[in-house]
Scaffold this motif. Structure first.
Motif, short mmCIF file in Angstrom:
data_model
loop_
_atom_site.label_atom_id
_atom_site.label_comp_id
_atom_site.label_asym_id
_atom_site.label_seq_id
_atom_site.Cartn_x
_atom_site.Cartn_y
_atom_site.Cartn_z
N LEU A 59 -22.90 -104.13 -24.42
CA LEU A 59 -23.08 -103.16 -23.35
C LEU A 59 -22.69 -101.78 -23.86
O LEU A 59 -21.86 -101.65 -24.75
CB LEU A 59 -22.21 -103.51 -22.14
N GLN A 60 -23.28 -100.76 -23.25
CA GLN A 60 -22.88 -99.39 -23.55
C GLN A 60 -22.46 -98.70 -22.28
O GLN A 60 -23.20 -98.69 -21.29
CB GLN A 60 -24.02 -98.61 -24.21
N LEU A 61 -21.25 -98.15 -22.29
CA LEU A 61 -20.72 -97.40 -21.16
C LEU A 61 -20.86 -95.92 -21.47
O LEU A 61 -20.39 -95.44 -22.50
CB LEU A 61 -19.25 -97.74 -20.93
N SER A 62 -21.52 -95.19 -20.58
CA SER A 62 -21.72 -93.75 -20.77
C SER A 62 -21.27 -93.01 -19.52
O SER A 62 -21.21 -93.59 -18.43
CB SER A 62 -23.18 -93.44 -21.09
N GLN A 63 -20.96 -91.74 -19.70
CA GLN A 63 -20.51 -90.92 -18.59
C GLN A 63 -21.36 -89.66 -18.49
O GLN A 63 -21.57 -88.96 -19.48
CB GLN A 63 -19.03 -90.54 -18.75
N ALA A 64 -21.84 -89.37 -17.31
CA ALA A 64 -22.68 -88.21 -17.07
C ALA A 64 -21.84 -86.95 -16.89
O ALA A 64 -20.61 -87.01 -16.78
CB ALA A 64 -23.56 -88.44 -15.84
N GLN A 65 -22.51 -85.80 -16.81
CA GLN A 65 -21.82 -84.53 -16.66
C GLN A 65 -21.04 -84.46 -15.36
O GLN A 65 -20.01 -83.80 -15.28
CB GLN A 65 -22.82 -83.38 -16.73
N ASN A 66 -21.52 -85.17 -14.34
CA ASN A 66 -20.83 -85.14 -13.05
C ASN A 66 -19.66 -86.12 -12.97
O ASN A 66 -19.03 -86.26 -11.93
CB ASN A 66 -21.81 -85.40 -11.91
N GLN A 73 -27.14 -102.78 -20.78
CA GLN A 73 -27.27 -103.70 -21.91
C GLN A 73 -28.07 -103.02 -23.00
O GLN A 73 -29.14 -102.47 -22.75
CB GLN A 73 -27.96 -104.99 -21.46
N VAL A 74 -27.55 -103.07 -24.25
CA VAL A 74 -28.28 -102.47 -25.36
C VAL A 74 -28.69 -103.49 -26.41
O VAL A 74 -29.55 -103.22 -27.25
CB VAL A 74 -27.48 -101.33 -26.02
N ALA A 75 -28.07 -104.67 -26.40
CA ALA A 75 -28.44 -105.71 -27.37
C ALA A 75 -27.94 -107.05 -26.86
O ALA A 75 -26.99 -107.12 -26.07
CB ALA A 75 -27.85 -105.42 -28.75
N ILE A 76 -28.59 -108.12 -27.31
CA ILE A 76 -28.15 -109.45 -26.94
C ILE A 76 -28.33 -110.37 -28.14
O ILE A 76 -29.36 -110.32 -28.83
CB ILE A 76 -28.90 -109.98 -25.70
N ALA A 401 -18.43 -98.81 -12.59
CA ALA A 401 -19.66 -99.35 -13.18
C ALA A 401 -19.60 -100.87 -13.13
O ALA A 401 -18.52 -101.46 -13.09
CB ALA A 401 -19.84 -98.88 -14.62
N GLU A 402 -20.77 -101.48 -13.10
CA GLU A 402 -20.85 -102.95 -13.13
C GLU A 402 -22.21 -103.36 -13.64
O GLU A 402 -23.18 -102.60 -13.59
CB GLU A 402 -20.58 -103.54 -11.75
N ILE A 403 -22.28 -104.59 -14.17
CA ILE A 403 -23.55 -105.15 -14.63
C ILE A 403 -23.46 -106.66 -14.57
O ILE A 403 -22.41 -107.24 -14.84
CB ILE A 403 -23.88 -104.67 -16.06
N ASP A 404 -24.55 -107.30 -14.18
CA ASP A 404 -24.60 -108.76 -14.17
C ASP A 404 -24.94 -109.27 -15.56
O ASP A 404 -25.76 -108.69 -16.28
CB ASP A 404 -25.66 -109.24 -13.17
#
Length: 416
Positions: A59-66, A73-76, A401-404
């Motif tokens: 997974l990749q966690l990113s943060q926006a300007q706000n 998900q970026v790879a499995i 943030a969350e992801i299944d």
């Protein structure tokens, strides 16, 4: 001479390049630049998630300007192991180790992978092992690794090769003459976690089935473990996970026990290839509150600032939280996370907070280096959530943030 906003923007790629080169992690970056009063934040951090379905997901966690976060998900990595149960990251060498419990096959497996900025994993090697590996720890300055095997009633050690691969070193397999006080769970020894002490001289293994904390000194020349006298936990308590704290000239060991739903702290006294445990605190995992029927204590970690102990419990269903799907008004049932404040002089704990975990069965969680974000692996919800944490107060805040994740999530680790 002061730079205007346009000059800063033009210099941004060069600044990012310099920052990444000087950072110990090529993927965790935070850059704050003032652009006419506007703060721009660039964040990109990888996390690795294991699932009993047979996958390791990046997974990749990113943060926006706000300030808002996104988790994607970026790879499995599919099919490398039937039932991955635990991940250990050697960030110095860019190697991820996976313990596969082997629930559906006679043996377990252990695998190693090289990591990459893209999140793609490349398998280095894989070995069939005694069944049920559920935890591992790298020791002896990266020369070896120890595994706790739950169903196999064993502890194994492996030499780490220059490639990141593993070579078998030792096997310790244990038996019991009769079941423990909880015969359904203590019919045999069940090593549940392997830990390296702060001096780097001992491996501790919490044995849920035998009510022991097994102690091994380390031969630094060969990486072999030498058995020492184990610590006997209270009968029927079921030691599961633990953490160490060095405070001044004292070392404390915090132990969470699954069957007894207790948290205890012990002062450690170092001897000649031995450890002595002196209890200084013991409590139910909910502080002064009654332990819910069916609850099962799970994780036990020290915060990065060493001021708080963070624990989790499964199957208590004490919270009902808003659905992560904004279009769904159905409340979600959630188990719990607990926060304890540590007295650095005595090792005693003060219960500080009971907080929702974000779903069911928070089997494992991990904290980022800064200590302001916690990634929680929710086994029975098939979900990973990121929850904010107030570093100063030590308390949990909102879910950001969350992801299944398909299957049952067993562990999640940060790559920083």
């Amino acid at each position: 001479m002061a730079l205007d906003s346009l000059q800063i923007v033009l210099l941004l790629p060069q600044l990012l390049h310099s920052f990444c080169q000087s950072s110990s992690s090529w993927l965790a970056m935070r850059l704050h630049l003032s652009l006419g009063g506007l703060v721009t934040t660039a964040v990109a951090t990888n996390l690795y998630v294991s699932s009993y379905i047979g996958t390791i997901t990046t997974l990749q966690l990113s943060q926006a300007q706000n300030g808002s976060y996104a988790l994607k998900q970026v790879a499995i990595n599919n099919g490398s192991a039937p039932n991955p149960s635990w991940l250990t990251l050697d960030s110095t060498n860019g190697v991820l180790y996976c313990a596969d419990e082997g629930l559906s096959v006679p043996d377990g497996t252990i695998s190693s992978y090289s990591t990459s900025p893209s999140g793609q994993l490349k398998q280095i090697d894989r070995h069939s092992v005694i069944s049920g590996p559920v935890s591992s720890v790298v020791y002896n300055d990266g020369k070896a690794q120890a595994f706790a095997h739950y169903t196999g009633s064993s502890v194994t050690t492996w030499s780490i090769l220059a490639s990141g691969g593993l070579q078998s070193l030792q096997n310790f397999t244990y038996t019991m003459s009769s079941p423990g006080p909880n015969p359904a769970r203590q019919e045999a020894p069940h090593p549940h976690e392997a830990l390296l002490d702060p001096t780097g001289s001992f491996i501790l293994v919490n044995d849920l089935g035998a009510d022991l904390v097994r102690v091994y000194s380390i031969d630094k020349k060969t990486s072999e473990l030498i058995e020492s006298t184990p610590f006997h936990a209270p009968p029927g308590s079921g030691p599961r996970h633990g953490s160490f704290l060095v405070s001044g000239n004292q070392t404390f060991y915090f132990l969470i026990s699954e069957l007894g739903n207790t948290i205890a702290s012990y002062k450690l006294t170092y001897g000649n290839a031995s450890l002595e445990f002196t209890q200084v605190f013991r409590s139910g995992t909910y502080g002064n509150n009654t332990v819910p029927t069916g609850a099962a204590a799970a994780e036990c970690l020290i915060s990065p600032d060493h001021k708080f102990l963070l624990t989790s419990s499964r199957n208590d269903s004490l919270f009902h939280i808003d659905n992560f799907d904004v279009n769904n008004s159905t409340k979600l049932t959630s188990d719990t996370l607990q926060t304890w404040e540590i007295n650095p002089y005595t090792g005693e704990l003060a219960f500080k907070q009971l907080s929702p975990a974000g779903g069911l069965f928070p089997r494992q969680f991990s904290v980022n280096k800064l200590g302001d974000l916690v990634a929680v692996g929710l086994q029975n919800s098939g979900r990973v959530v990121i929850v904010e944490r107030d570093i100063k107060a030590g308390t949990y805040g909102k879910f950001v943030a969350e992801i299944d994740i398909p299957g049952q999530v067993t562990s999640v680790v940060w790559d920083e």
